[in-house]
Design a protein around this motif. Structure first.
Motif, mmCIF file in Angstrom:
data_model
loop_
_atom_site.group_PDB
_atom_site.id
_atom_site.type_symbol
_atom_site.label_atom_id
_atom_site.label_comp_id
_atom_site.label_asym_id
_atom_site.label_seq_id
_atom_site.Cartn_x
_atom_site.Cartn_y
_atom_site.Cartn_z
ATOM 1 N N MET A 1 49.202 4.416 18.838
ATOM 2 C CA MET A 1 50.451 3.644 18.920
ATOM 3 C C MET A 1 50.246 2.285 19.613
ATOM 4 S SD MET A 1 52.625 5.564 17.433
ATOM 5 C CE MET A 1 54.251 5.015 17.954
ATOM 6 N N LYS A 2 48.996 1.989 19.990
ATOM 7 C CA LYS A 2 48.759 0.742 20.699
ATOM 8 C C LYS A 2 49.094 -0.456 19.830
ATOM 9 C CE LYS A 2 45.324 -1.705 23.459
ATOM 10 N NZ LYS A 2 43.957 -1.714 24.002
ATOM 11 N N TRP A 3 48.872 -0.345 18.526
ATOM 12 C CA TRP A 3 49.143 -1.472 17.643
ATOM 13 C C TRP A 3 50.627 -1.829 17.634
ATOM 14 C CZ3 TRP A 3 52.191 -1.128 13.196
ATOM 15 C CH2 TRP A 3 52.562 0.144 12.806
ATOM 16 N N ILE A 4 51.487 -0.803 17.772
ATOM 17 C CA ILE A 4 52.925 -1.062 17.816
ATOM 18 C C ILE A 4 53.283 -1.834 19.087
ATOM 19 C CG2 ILE A 4 55.205 -0.004 17.960
ATOM 20 C CD1 ILE A 4 54.240 2.225 16.210
ATOM 21 N N LEU A 58 46.531 -11.260 24.213
ATOM 22 C CA LEU A 58 46.762 -10.085 23.373
ATOM 23 C C LEU A 58 45.648 -9.891 22.360
ATOM 24 C CD1 LEU A 58 50.614 -10.378 22.694
ATOM 25 C CD2 LEU A 58 49.453 -8.829 24.279
ATOM 26 N N TYR A 59 45.044 -10.993 21.925
ATOM 27 C CA TYR A 59 43.942 -10.897 20.962
ATOM 28 C C TYR A 59 42.775 -10.082 21.539
ATOM 29 C CZ TYR A 59 44.043 -13.179 16.402
ATOM 30 O OH TYR A 59 44.227 -13.445 15.069
ATOM 31 N N LYS A 60 42.563 -10.187 22.852
ATOM 32 C CA LYS A 60 41.508 -9.390 23.478
ATOM 33 C C LYS A 60 41.768 -7.898 23.286
ATOM 34 C CE LYS A 60 40.576 -12.847 27.075
ATOM 35 N NZ LYS A 60 40.545 -13.126 28.549
ATOM 36 N N HIS A 61 43.039 -7.510 23.381
ATOM 37 C CA HIS A 61 43.396 -6.101 23.188
ATOM 38 C C HIS A 61 43.292 -5.698 21.713
ATOM 39 C CE1 HIS A 61 44.821 -5.276 27.302
ATOM 40 N NE2 HIS A 61 45.199 -6.550 27.306
ATOM 41 N N VAL A 62 43.570 -6.634 20.827
ATOM 42 C CA VAL A 62 43.399 -6.353 19.393
ATOM 43 C C VAL A 62 41.931 -6.084 19.095
ATOM 44 C CG1 VAL A 62 43.554 -7.329 17.062
ATOM 45 C CG2 VAL A 62 45.416 -7.685 18.689
ATOM 46 N N TYR A 63 41.044 -6.875 19.654
ATOM 47 C CA TYR A 63 39.611 -6.678 19.432
ATOM 48 C C TYR A 63 39.140 -5.349 20.022
ATOM 49 C CZ TYR A 63 39.450 -11.623 18.120
ATOM 50 O OH TYR A 63 39.648 -12.834 17.512
ATOM 51 N N ARG A 64 39.674 -4.982 21.165
ATOM 52 C CA ARG A 64 39.316 -3.681 21.756
ATOM 53 C C ARG A 64 39.821 -2.543 20.878
ATOM 54 N NH1 ARG A 64 41.256 -5.020 27.936
ATOM 55 N NH2 ARG A 64 39.655 -6.598 28.407
ATOM 56 N N MET A 65 41.009 -2.695 20.341
ATOM 57 C CA MET A 65 41.603 -1.665 19.491
ATOM 58 C C MET A 65 40.805 -1.481 18.207
ATOM 59 S SD MET A 65 45.485 -1.581 17.941
ATOM 60 C CE MET A 65 45.212 -3.086 16.977
ATOM 61 N N THR A 66 40.415 -2.582 17.596
ATOM 62 C CA THR A 66 39.691 -2.508 16.328
ATOM 63 C C THR A 66 38.203 -2.224 16.534
ATOM 64 O OG1 THR A 66 39.310 -4.907 16.325
ATOM 65 C CG2 THR A 66 41.298 -4.097 15.232
ATOM 66 N N GLY A 67 37.715 -2.539 17.724
ATOM 67 C CA GLY A 67 36.288 -2.337 17.986
ATOM 68 C C GLY A 67 35.414 -3.412 17.370
ATOM 69 N N VAL A 68 36.040 -4.460 16.860
ATOM 70 C CA VAL A 68 35.299 -5.543 16.206
ATOM 71 C C VAL A 68 35.790 -6.880 16.736
ATOM 72 C CG1 VAL A 68 34.741 -6.681 14.032
ATOM 73 C CG2 VAL A 68 35.008 -4.192 14.106
#
Length: 288
Positions: A1-4, A58-68
């Motif tokens: 649910m992190k993406w939400i 927030l982009y840093k968290h997006v990269y952590r979420m995607t792993g890329v």
């Protein structure tokens, strides 16, 4: 649910920042009797000053979420050359629309004003449009929010959902402005909603085939300046770049919008289709 959670924070940042930026312009005019250009400066400073740092965080968290994490992010200065691609594409499409309309006799270009009559106002508005509209909206919507959606959904569904978020930002800010007694920055009607929906699709597709947010920033900026200084130049105290006569009132606006937005979508779909076809050919050759 992190993406939400990331989407909600990103969307809320855009809505709150756009409202506060518009409010800051109103406050500066009422309390300090600031000029229009001073209001532009304050609004751009507030909008980009709030949105850009938060979205990059927030982009840093997006990269952590995607792993890329890409070596060269879509917003990197190393992709700045794509800014010219966006500007030239929008300008070429609008020019093509005027050429076709002129050849068909739908519009007649009557006169051109020299740059000394409009260039100063255009330059100021370019700076305003970059920091108040193009930069923060593109890095937030076509950038971080799209990438968060793309982690969860297919590319085409992510394009659609991002565009709906784009529309909802505009509607939400207009609603908040009306709620607190401010005049909404835009008039919300079905035509305007369809317009910004198609515009959002166009901008996102541009990012897909170039891999750069600078393309969408350039296209967004060129679209705004063409509309403000060529098509509907009635609010900046300078004469339009060109004067033309329409066979039907509003035809110039319709042709310009249609060529830039529908043309941009068409060009993007052709290029994306060609890229997909080439990838399939290369994959087939490797398997063979």
């Amino acid at each position: 649910m992190k993406w939400i959670s990331l989407m909600l924070v990103g969307w809320s940042t855009l809505v709150a920042s756009l409202f506060l930026a518009s409010l800051s312009g109103e406050v500066s005019a009422q309390l300090f009797d600031s000029s229009r250009y001073s209001q532009y400066f304050i609004q751009g400073l507030v909008m980009s000053g709030l949105v850009v740092p938060v979205i990059l965080y927030l982009y840093k968290h997006v990269y952590r979420m995607t792993g890329v994490k890409p070596k060269v992010p879509v917003y990197s200065w190393k992709r700045l050359n794509h800014f010219i691609t966006g500007v030239l594409l929008a300008t070429a499409l609008a020019s093509l629309g005027f050429i076709i309309a002129s050849l068909q006799g739908w519009i007649v270009i009557e006169d051109w004003h020299t740059p000394d009559q409009w260039f100063g106002a255009l330059l100021i508005n370019i700076l305003f449009a970059i920091f108040y509209e193009a930069l923060p909206e593109e890095i937030g919507l076509r950038g971080m929010l799209y990438d968060a959606l793309r982690h969860r959904f297919s590319a085409w569904l992510s394009v659609l959902l991002q565009t709906l978020l784009f529309v909802s930002v505009t509607v939400a800010v207009a609603f908040i402005q009306a709620l607190v007694g401010l005049t909404p920055g835009v008039s919300i009607n079905i035509f305007y909603i369809i317009l910004i929906f198609c515009f959002g699709i166009c901008l996102q597709l541009l990012r897909l085939w170039t891999g750069s947010l600078w393309t969408t920033i350039g296209f967004h900026l060129a679209y705004l300046e063409i509309m403000r200084f060529v098509v509907s130049p009635n609010q900046y105290g300078v004469p339009p770049i060109i004067i033309y006569h329409e066979s039907v009132p509003g035809l110039g606006v319709l042709i310009s919008i249609g060529m830039m937005i529908i043309g941009g979508i068409s060009v993007s779909l052709v290029i994306l289709g060609a890229k997909r076809f080439k990838q399939k050919q290369q994959l087939g050759a490797m398997e063979a």
